[in-house]
Motif scaffolding. Structure first.
Motif, short mmCIF file in Angstrom:
data_model
loop_
_atom_site.label_atom_id
_atom_site.label_comp_id
_atom_site.label_asym_id
_atom_site.label_seq_id
_atom_site.Cartn_x
_atom_site.Cartn_y
_atom_site.Cartn_z
N LYS A 197 0.82 -1.21 0.00
CA LYS A 197 0.00 0.00 0.00
C LYS A 197 0.86 1.27 0.00
O LYS A 197 0.38 2.35 -0.33
CB LYS A 197 -0.96 -0.02 1.20
N VAL A 198 2.12 1.12 0.39
CA VAL A 198 3.07 2.25 0.32
C VAL A 198 3.96 2.14 -0.90
O VAL A 198 4.21 3.13 -1.60
CB VAL A 198 3.94 2.30 1.60
N VAL A 199 4.41 0.93 -1.21
CA VAL A 199 5.38 0.73 -2.30
C VAL A 199 4.75 0.98 -3.66
O VAL A 199 5.36 1.62 -4.54
CB VAL A 199 5.98 -0.68 -2.23
N ILE A 200 3.54 0.49 -3.88
CA ILE A 200 2.91 0.64 -5.19
C ILE A 200 2.70 2.11 -5.56
O ILE A 200 3.01 2.51 -6.69
CB ILE A 200 1.60 -0.16 -5.27
N GLN A 211 4.13 3.96 -8.88
CA GLN A 211 3.21 4.62 -9.79
C GLN A 211 3.58 6.08 -10.02
O GLN A 211 3.22 6.67 -11.04
CB GLN A 211 1.78 4.52 -9.26
N ASN A 212 4.32 6.66 -9.08
CA ASN A 212 4.78 8.05 -9.21
C ASN A 212 6.18 8.15 -9.79
O ASN A 212 6.83 9.20 -9.68
CB ASN A 212 4.71 8.75 -7.86
N GLY A 213 6.66 7.08 -10.41
CA GLY A 213 7.92 7.14 -11.13
C GLY A 213 9.14 6.69 -10.36
O GLY A 213 10.26 6.81 -10.85
N ASP A 214 8.95 6.19 -9.15
CA ASP A 214 10.08 5.73 -8.34
C ASP A 214 10.51 4.33 -8.81
O ASP A 214 9.68 3.42 -8.88
CB ASP A 214 9.68 5.70 -6.86
N VAL A 256 9.28 9.99 -2.70
CA VAL A 256 9.53 9.48 -4.05
C VAL A 256 10.90 9.96 -4.54
O VAL A 256 11.25 11.13 -4.37
CB VAL A 256 8.42 9.94 -5.02
N ILE A 257 11.64 9.05 -5.15
CA ILE A 257 12.88 9.40 -5.85
C ILE A 257 12.70 9.00 -7.31
O ILE A 257 12.57 7.82 -7.63
CB ILE A 257 14.10 8.67 -5.25
#
Length: 270
Positions: free
Chosen positions: A170-173, A177-180, A267-268
């Protein structure tokens, strides 16, 4: 045997059961002796399981005629699987109340699991419905006594490590999805709560030995675990790595009368 978790979310893993507002379904995949399997499980039933009024298990296994190399349905298979599930579910409704607990897919077979009060005439009715609506699709129906709900509690329901993956996805996805790319270490913040200040202080000694930085400690509004602890450490956040870290924290904090409440990071993209 379920022994290695691989991927937790699959785009094709959509429950074939009607859901109510109270239902909480989770999806995960794992490596089994026979290959990679995907499970969808109704998590909402755990608190009441086993439900003594529903002592009989019904398993309906449907052959996936067109599956990919991993043994999962190809896109053009879904309409047929949905139709079969809906028609068979209607048979259950006619024969009395039932509990839909999950579905398991492996090696081109998809199995729905139900618990019922009585199986009188049910197997014959399900077999007739399967032949009527999809006569060319292979279908196997099994009914047996399972008053302890072993199929739900010991097979479908995720074990401790799998459950940790489900939470962390729930945190990783969203990061992904935000480009990390999830390849670079970064600061990860963790929150824990304790019943006593003494327990928190003892855990801090352990955390410092594990190279965690103490970001903050204060009283919280939680009456059961009022002593909050905020930790941080630079770590990787890919799903296997972060799940190993959080599972270790979750297990260790219990030794100090505490509870683990989750983590967050940033996010990185580069």
């Amino acid at each position: 045997m379920k022994y290695i978790l691989l991927i937790v979310v699959l785009l094709f893993s959509i429950p074939l059961f009607a859901q109510t507002v109270e239902d909480h379904w989770e999806t995960y995949t794992a490596q089994y002796d026979d290959g990679v399997g995907s499970t969808i499980v109704n998590m909402s039933l755990l608190a009441d399981a086993p439900i003594v009024q529903y002592p009989f298990l019904v398993k309906i296994s449907v052959k996936i005629n067109r599956c990919n190399q991993d043994g999962f349905p190809m896109e053009n298979e879904w309409d047929g699987l949905y139709l079969m599930s809906d028609k068979l579910k209607a048979v259950f409704a006619v024969h009395g109340p039932f509990k839909a607990v999950g579905t398991f897919t492996i090696q081109c077979w998809r199995t729905d699991y139900y618990y019922v009060k009585d199986t009188v005439a049910l197997r014959q009715a399900l077999t007739a419905a399967a032949k009527k609506y999809q006569p060319t699709r292979e279908c196997m129906i099994e009914t047996r006594s399972d008053p302890k709900w072993n199929s739900y509690l010991k097979f479908l329901y995720p074990n401790e490590e799998t459950f940790e993956y489900i939470k962390n996805q729930k945190v990783v996805i969203p990061l992904s999805q935000n480009g990390d790319k999830l390849t670079k270490p970064r600061q990860v913040d963790h929150w824990l709560y304790f019943k006593t200040e003494a327990g928190r202080n003892r855990f801090i000694s352990y955390a410092q030995q594990q190279r965690y930085k103490i970001e903050d400690k204060k009283l919280s509004a939680r009456s059961d675990f009022p002593y909050q602890l905020h930790l941080s450490r630079v770590d990787n956040v890919d799903l296997p790595t972060i799940s190993k870290i959080t599972l270790q924290l979750r297990r260790k904090v219990k030794e100090y009368d505490g509870t683990y409440d989750g983590w967050e990071t940033f996010v990185i993209k580069k």
